[in-house]
Design a protein around this motif. Structure first.
Motif, PDB file in Angstrom:
ATOM      1  N   ILE A  64       0.780  -1.310   0.140  1.00  0.00           N
ATOM      2  CA  ILE A  64       0.011  -0.046  -0.072  1.00  0.00           C
ATOM      3  C   ILE A  64       0.784   1.332   0.068  1.00  0.00           C
ATOM      4  O   ILE A  64       1.782   1.364   0.922  1.00  0.00           O
ATOM      5  CB  ILE A  64      -0.876  -0.148   1.214  1.00  0.00           C
ATOM      6  N   ILE A  65       0.628   2.149  -1.134  1.00  0.00           N
ATOM      7  CA  ILE A  65       1.302   3.424  -1.162  1.00  0.00           C
ATOM      8  C   ILE A  65       0.587   4.551  -0.910  1.00  0.00           C
ATOM      9  O   ILE A  65      -0.651   4.615  -1.716  1.00  0.00           O
ATOM     10  CB  ILE A  65       2.228   3.454  -2.189  1.00  0.00           C
ATOM     11  N   LEU A  66       1.021   5.341   0.050  1.00  0.00           N
ATOM     12  CA  LEU A  66       0.102   6.864   0.144  1.00  0.00           C
ATOM     13  C   LEU A  66       0.614   7.999  -0.376  1.00  0.00           C
ATOM     14  O   LEU A  66       1.822   8.047  -0.049  1.00  0.00           O
ATOM     15  CB  LEU A  66      -0.439   6.722   1.626  1.00  0.00           C
ATOM     16  N   HIS A  67      -0.012   8.831  -0.986  1.00  0.00           N
ATOM     17  CA  HIS A  67       0.393   9.788  -1.525  1.00  0.00           C
ATOM     18  C   HIS A  67      -0.568  11.085  -0.947  1.00  0.00           C
ATOM     19  O   HIS A  67      -1.526  10.915  -0.321  1.00  0.00           O
ATOM     20  CB  HIS A  67       0.207   9.935  -3.102  1.00  0.00           C
ATOM     21  N   ARG A  68      -0.106  12.375  -0.946  1.00  0.00           N
ATOM     22  CA  ARG A  68      -0.799  13.405  -0.730  1.00  0.00           C
ATOM     23  C   ARG A  68      -0.395  14.480  -1.901  1.00  0.00           C
ATOM     24  O   ARG A  68       0.194  14.409  -2.739  1.00  0.00           O
ATOM     25  CB  ARG A  68      -0.498  13.758   0.889  1.00  0.00           C
ATOM     26  N   HIS A  69      -0.933  15.790  -1.369  1.00  0.00           N
ATOM     27  CA  HIS A  69      -0.688  17.049  -2.394  1.00  0.00           C
ATOM     28  C   HIS A  69       0.898  17.440  -2.307  1.00  0.00           C
ATOM     29  O   HIS A  69       1.379  17.498  -1.089  1.00  0.00           O
ATOM     30  CB  HIS A  69      -1.524  18.140  -2.412  1.00  0.00           C
ATOM     31  N   VAL A  70       1.401  18.215  -3.161  1.00  0.00           N
ATOM     32  CA  VAL A  70       2.346  18.984  -3.335  1.00  0.00           C
ATOM     33  C   VAL A  70       2.388  20.202  -2.058  1.00  0.00           C
ATOM     34  O   VAL A  70       1.197  20.488  -1.952  1.00  0.00           O
ATOM     35  CB  VAL A  70       2.707  19.486  -4.654  1.00  0.00           C
ATOM     36  N   ARG A  71       3.545  20.862  -2.006  1.00  0.00           N
ATOM     37  CA  ARG A  71       3.608  21.572  -1.110  1.00  0.00           C
ATOM     38  C   ARG A  71       2.682  21.262   0.247  1.00  0.00           C
ATOM     39  O   ARG A  71       1.857  21.904   0.623  1.00  0.00           O
ATOM     40  CB  ARG A  71       3.075  23.153  -1.574  1.00  0.00           C
ATOM     41  N   PRO A  72       3.018  20.262   0.890  1.00  0.00           N
ATOM     42  CA  PRO A  72       2.141  19.661   2.063  1.00  0.00           C
ATOM     43  C   PRO A  72       2.069  20.535   3.065  1.00  0.00           C
ATOM     44  O   PRO A  72       2.961  21.502   3.447  1.00  0.00           O
ATOM     45  CB  PRO A  72       3.164  18.514   2.355  1.00  0.00           C
ATOM     46  N   ASP A  73       0.964  20.577   3.898  1.00  0.00           N
ATOM     47  CA  ASP A  73       0.801  21.087   5.137  1.00  0.00           C
ATOM     48  C   ASP A  73       0.442  20.085   6.064  1.00  0.00           C
ATOM     49  O   ASP A  73       0.470  18.962   5.979  1.00  0.00           O
ATOM     50  CB  ASP A  73      -0.592  22.111   4.892  1.00  0.00           C
ATOM     51  N   PRO A  74       0.243  20.434   7.330  1.00  0.00           N
ATOM     52  CA  PRO A  74       0.168  19.422   8.393  1.00  0.00           C
ATOM     53  C   PRO A  74      -1.040  18.299   8.136  1.00  0.00           C
ATOM     54  O   PRO A  74      -0.991  17.309   8.558  1.00  0.00           O
ATOM     55  CB  PRO A  74      -0.192  20.282   9.730  1.00  0.00           C
ATOM     56  N   ASP A  75      -1.981  18.700   7.609  1.00  0.00           N
ATOM     57  CA  ASP A  75      -3.139  17.666   7.079  1.00  0.00           C
ATOM     58  C   ASP A  75      -2.767  17.020   6.202  1.00  0.00           C
ATOM     59  O   ASP A  75      -3.094  15.939   6.246  1.00  0.00           O
ATOM     60  CB  ASP A  75      -4.555  18.616   6.606  1.00  0.00           C
ATOM     61  N   ALA A  76      -2.011  17.432   5.379  1.00  0.00           N
ATOM     62  CA  ALA A  76      -1.501  16.344   4.286  1.00  0.00           C
ATOM     63  C   ALA A  76      -0.733  15.439   4.822  1.00  0.00           C
ATOM     64  O   ALA A  76      -0.869  14.171   4.556  1.00  0.00           O
ATOM     65  CB  ALA A  76      -0.675  17.045   3.205  1.00  0.00           C
ATOM     66  N   TYR A  77       0.199  15.923   5.731  1.00  0.00           N
ATOM     67  CA  TYR A  77       1.378  14.565   6.427  1.00  0.00           C
ATOM     68  C   TYR A  77       0.209  13.989   7.349  1.00  0.00           C
ATOM     69  O   TYR A  77       0.464  12.710   7.496  1.00  0.00           O
ATOM     70  CB  TYR A  77       2.533  15.322   6.968  1.00  0.00           C
ATOM     71  N   GLY A  78      -0.516  14.620   8.060  1.00  0.00           N
ATOM     72  CA  GLY A  78      -1.417  13.878   9.134  1.00  0.00           C
ATOM     73  C   GLY A  78      -2.153  12.996   8.379  1.00  0.00           C
ATOM     74  O   GLY A  78      -2.329  11.648   9.115  1.00  0.00           O
ATOM     75  N   SER A  79      -3.015  13.224   7.559  1.00  0.00           N
ATOM     76  CA  SER A  79      -4.032  12.164   6.817  1.00  0.00           C
ATOM     77  C   SER A  79      -3.220  11.060   6.146  1.00  0.00           C
ATOM     78  O   SER A  79      -3.488  10.016   6.216  1.00  0.00           O
ATOM     79  CB  SER A  79      -4.645  12.765   5.763  1.00  0.00           C
ATOM     80  N   GLN A  80      -1.989  11.465   5.357  1.00  0.00           N
ATOM     81  CA  GLN A  80      -1.158  10.659   4.684  1.00  0.00           C
ATOM     82  C   GLN A  80      -0.394   9.698   5.433  1.00  0.00           C
ATOM     83  O   GLN A  80      -0.672   8.354   5.488  1.00  0.00           O
ATOM     84  CB  GLN A  80      -0.346  11.140   3.707  1.00  0.00           C
ATOM     85  N   ILE A  81       0.188  10.217   6.438  1.00  0.00           N
ATOM     86  CA  ILE A  81       1.457   9.268   7.228  1.00  0.00           C
ATOM     87  C   ILE A  81       0.565   9.023   8.520  1.00  0.00           C
ATOM     88  O   ILE A  81       0.680   7.716   8.907  1.00  0.00           O
ATOM     89  CB  ILE A  81       2.472  10.095   7.544  1.00  0.00           C
ATOM     90  N   GLY A  82      -0.428   9.552   9.019  1.00  0.00           N
ATOM     91  CA  GLY A  82      -1.407   8.963   9.900  1.00  0.00           C
ATOM     92  C   GLY A  82      -2.181   7.705   9.491  1.00  0.00           C
ATOM     93  O   GLY A  82      -2.337   6.804  10.242  1.00  0.00           O
ATOM     94  N   LEU A  83      -2.775   7.842   8.215  1.00  0.00           N
ATOM     95  CA  LEU A  83      -3.294   6.643   7.536  1.00  0.00           C
ATOM     96  C   LEU A  83      -2.271   5.506   7.808  1.00  0.00           C
ATOM     97  O   LEU A  83      -2.594   4.269   7.822  1.00  0.00           O
ATOM     98  CB  LEU A  83      -4.095   6.744   6.487  1.00  0.00           C
ATOM     99  N   ALA A  84      -1.237   5.940   7.135  1.00  0.00           N
ATOM    100  CA  ALA A  84      -0.259   4.626   7.023  1.00  0.00           C
ATOM    101  C   ALA A  84       0.199   4.059   8.311  1.00  0.00           C
ATOM    102  O   ALA A  84       0.492   2.795   8.557  1.00  0.00           O
ATOM    103  CB  ALA A  84       1.427   5.397   6.309  1.00  0.00           C
ATOM    104  N   GLU A  85       0.235   5.066   9.358  1.00  0.00           N
ATOM    105  CA  GLU A  85       0.542   4.325  10.611  1.00  0.00           C
ATOM    106  C   GLU A  85      -0.653   3.609  11.284  1.00  0.00           C
ATOM    107  O   GLU A  85      -0.434   2.442  11.921  1.00  0.00           O
ATOM    108  CB  GLU A  85       0.914   5.631  11.612  1.00  0.00           C
ATOM    109  N   LEU A  86      -1.686   3.935  10.864  1.00  0.00           N
ATOM    110  CA  LEU A  86      -3.024   3.166  11.404  1.00  0.00           C
ATOM    111  C   LEU A  86      -2.962   1.670  10.522  1.00  0.00           C
ATOM    112  O   LEU A  86      -3.173   0.986  11.298  1.00  0.00           O
ATOM    113  CB  LEU A  86      -4.241   3.946  10.913  1.00  0.00           C
ATOM    114  N   ILE A  87      -2.558   1.795   9.340  1.00  0.00           N
ATOM    115  CA  ILE A  87      -2.368   0.491   8.553  1.00  0.00           C
ATOM    116  C   ILE A  87      -1.482  -0.429   9.099  1.00  0.00           C
ATOM    117  O   ILE A  87      -1.671  -1.513   9.430  1.00  0.00           O
ATOM    118  CB  ILE A  87      -2.298   0.784   7.128  1.00  0.00           C
ATOM    119  N   ARG A  88      -0.273   0.207   9.476  1.00  0.00           N
ATOM    120  CA  ARG A  88       0.860  -0.524   9.966  1.00  0.00           C
ATOM    121  C   ARG A  88       0.613  -1.175  11.341  1.00  0.00           C
ATOM    122  O   ARG A  88       1.128  -2.419  11.543  1.00  0.00           O
ATOM    123  CB  ARG A  88       2.118   0.374   9.940  1.00  0.00           C
TER     124      ARG A  88
END
Length: 314
Positions: free
Chosen positions: A15-39
């Motif tokens: 599973i590979i998670l992407h988000r938008h360019v020029r990220p903000d906290p919600d971009a990292y929060g949702s992308q990497i937060g979901l990744a941590e949840l899956i892990r």
């Protein structure tokens, strides 16, 4: 819809998670937060987060660098990204199945499975909602790492819960997340502490912004000004909300020169401005949007259009 997403997560080994360019906290929060949840719930799966790292978000997390071959037969999940032009890392096209999870207007309905909720305060709040469904449906557990990232994403996109998008559900979600073991002070400090040079640049903004009688305001930050304060275009993201403290302001636009383009950041306390952003190669939320200009003459036209919007606002 949420159970369909959970079923797809169960189905794929990579599973590979992407988000938008020029990220903000919600971009990292949702992308990497979901990744941590899956892990946390599927430790046997290979879970990756990709995209160019923004140094201002180092306090939150770091994306990963992976090879093209790892996209073969992978599930792609794109969070917090309204249209394909803004997806960071175009290799998402190499995946086997694409899921879009977003809270922006669904003008570009890309992906094989879409979950879009424009009423959500943030994409991170949506990921927490997905967790709640997973808890009932698949016995999911929340991890401290995921909770920290989701909390940061919610805080970032609600302006510390000051924006109208912060609903009772948002506060309830935040209340659940802070029960996990992470340092809230570290999160807030990382998001809102500023170096002295940025505070000086903020002073420049307060001294040089212009506002008309209808509450339409603007400030230009050309390369010469950024260099004067030793600031990068990405660092100015911490200053976009500064003019919100100005009495009688209705909406404002900040222009940040970045190489051969001009970043356009538009915020509002009432007038709907995402239509203006779309006109200038962008988009976003009704009260918070971004766009791109290519000349200062075009930037002046954005200002005139914003003035017209504020004049018509009742």
């Amino acid at each position: 819809m949420k159970r369909q997403i959970i079923d797809k997560i169960k189905q794929y080994d990579t599973i590979i998670l992407h988000r938008h360019v020029r990220p903000d906290p919600d971009a990292y929060g949702s992308q990497i937060g979901l990744a941590e949840l899956i892990r946390a719930n599927y430790p046997e799966k290979e879970v990756y987060t990709v995209g160019e790292h923004d140094p201002s978000l180092s306090f939150l997390a770091f994306p990963q660098h992976i090879e093209d071959t790892q996209f073969n037969n992978a599930l792609i999940i794109v969070t917090d990204t309204a249209n394909t032009e803004r997806i960071d890392d175009e290799r998402y096209k190499k995946g086997n199945f694409i899921i879009k999870i977003d809270h922006h207007p669904n003008d570009d309905a890309y992906g094989d499975l879409l979950w879009v909720d424009t009423n959500a305060s943030s994409c991170s709040e949506m990921v927490y909602e997905l967790y709640e469904e997973g808890r009932e449906y698949a016995n999911w557990q929340m991890s401290d790492a995921a909770a920290r990232l989701l909390f940061a994403g919610i805080v970032g996109d609600t302006g510390r819960f000051l924006f109208p998008s912060a609903s009772p559900k948002t506060f309830e979600t935040a209340g659940q997340l802070i029960q996990y073991n992470f340092d809230r002070n570290q999160v807030f400090d990382g998001m809102y502490e500023m170096e002295r040079k940025l505070l000086n640049l903020q002073g420049y903004i307060y001294q040089h912004f212009e506002m008309d009688e209808n509450g339409a305001a603007s400030i230009k930050l050309p390369t010469s000004v950024l260099q004067q304060y030793d600031a990068t275009p990405s660092e100015t993201s911490l200053l976009v909300g500064s003019l919100g403290n100005v009495k009688n302001i209705r909406a404002w636009v900040m222009f940040i020169e970045d190489n051969d383009t001009i970043r356009v950041r538009i915020r509002s306390k009432g007038p709907v401005i995402n239509g203006l952003a779309k006109k200038y190669n962008g988009g976003g939320h009704p009260l918070a949007s971004g766009a791109t200009a290519y000349t200062w003459e075009e930037a002046d036209q954005v200002i005139e259009d914003l003035k017209a919007i504020c004049k018509e606002y009742k």
